[in-house]
Design a protein around this motif. Structure first.
Motif: not given
Lengths: 317, 81
Positions: A1-12
């Motif tokens: 869950m944290i990974t997807s949030f970090a993905d979303w914040l950093v990459f998107r």
């Protein structure tokens, strides 16, 4: 869950690419920061709540009837749950000794209490996983128990300074009963206090760790501090001694160093030296014990830490 | 009234001293605030954990920094007696 949030914040949102060094460093930073702060809040709250049940007076009462071995084991275990801060080291030490707790048992407590602390545990769990955190607790307990037994056998009671005072320390006026509400309030304010104190170190530590993670080539450090280098463990132990107050910032960096080839045993030894061998604590203890006793104490614990370091460098592949 | 702060000069003890000084000022009472930083004096109170706060010779809290409200309440309780 944290990974997807970090993905979303950093990459998107920030539009960084996962394939660039900068992108992966930022991702590493965001992910670790969220995870660590989540763990810090949860664990420190739980630990400080449990602690309200073990004020030092209670720990002392439990230990005062115990002798060597059983006493050392109990003292090391109680060291985990009894609140301890370097500035209370002296009254605590004297309070234990005057209640008739053997010197060796007192030392088992003095070793385990700062070494196995909630901040170090959270950082280890968050950065290295629960297995390493458990190994850390277990080795810390063994070092505390054995150091205490050895100091007890040395018969060094004469090296403790006597402090003259009127009333016996047996009958401390403990402020009244604590309600559930008060325990929760205490845990809340304690958690906030700790967070405020360490937040900046955690961020710096994770930031530096993220930089090392992204920019230093893998296995770069193996040639200098790999586990086949015999001097790595003692060197790590020595460097750890003056770093006491920064345990929170040190561990994320250690994680990054392990990725780059530092042996895990070396890393464990380093972290134990950071928490368990503290220069400020030694200076404070000088008021109640001769320098010789402090040196004996530091050497025994130091040897224990280095042994643990070598052992885990051998065992963990 | 005598308010004593028990502690051997750690940062928390200094913070507690500040809070107590402010509280006393806000209440507008006359109280003597004393720092107890000698280990033999702290041991006389039987304290094993610092900072601690004693009002008229009786320890009211140990091992944590109380809030202003708590300190006010302790002071008022003492005054009533």
């Amino acid at each position: 869950m944290i990974t997807s949030f970090a993905d979303w914040l950093v990459f998107r949102i920030l539009g960084l690419s996962a394939s660039t060094l900068f992108g992966s460093a930022v991702h590493f930073f965001v992910y670790d920061t969220i995870k660590i702060f989540f763990l810090l809040v949860t664990i420190i709250f739980i630990v400080s709540f449990i602690r309200t049940y073990f004020p030092p007076e209670r720990t002392r009462a439990i230990l005062s009837h115990k002798r060597t071995y059983i006493g050392n084991i109990l003292a090391a275990l109680l060291g985990i749950v009894t609140p301890f801060c370097t500035c209370s080291a002296i009254p605590l030490f004297l309070g234990f000794i005057e209640a008739g707790i053997p010197l060796g048992v007192t030392f088992s407590f003095l070793v385990s209490s700062p070494m196995i602390n909630e901040v170090a545990l959270v950082m280890l769990w968050g950065m290295f996983g629960w297995k390493i955190a458990v190994i850390y607790i277990f080795s810390g307990l063994v070092i505390a128990i054995i150091s205490g037994i050895v100091i007890g056998m040395l018969k060094v009671e004469t090296l403790v300074e006597t402090i003259v005072h009127k009333t016996p320390a047996c009958c401390a006026a403990v402020p009244g009963q604590t309600s559930f509400r008060e325990r929760v309030d205490f845990a809340k304010s304690y958690t906030l206090d700790i967070l405020k104190k360490i937040a900046i170190y955690v961020l710096i530590g994770i930031g530096l760790g993220a930089w090392i993670h992204g920019y230093v080539p893998a296995d770069f450090l193996a040639q200098y501090a790999g586990k086949d280098k015999w001097f790595a463990v003692p060197l790590a132990t020595l460097i750890g001694i003056p770093l006491y107050s920064n345990a929170a910032g040190v561990i994320p960096m250690v994680k990054a160093l392990v990725e780059k080839g530092v042996g895990l045993g070396t890393a464990l030894a380093f972290m134990m030296a950071v928490t368990g061998l503290s220069l400020p604590e030694f200076l404070i203890l000088k008021k109640v014990m001769k320098v010789k006793l402090i040196l004996i104490f530091a050497s025994i614990v130091g040897v224990g830490i280095m042994f643990t370091g070598y052992l885990f460098n051998l065992v963990i592949k | 009234m005598k308010i004593e702060i028990l502690g051997m000069g750690c940062p928390k003890c200094r913070k507690l001293t500040g809070i107590v000084t402010e509280t006393v000022k806000e209440l507008g009472i006359s109280a003597e605030i004393v720092k107890v930083d000698q280990i033999s004096d702290i041991m006389n109170y039987g304290m094993m954990i610092t900072p601690a706060l004693a009002i008229d010779g009786k320890v009211v809290v140990a091992g944590r920094i109380p809030s202003k409200e708590e300190i006010k309440q302790w002071i008022l309780e003492k005054q009533e007696k």
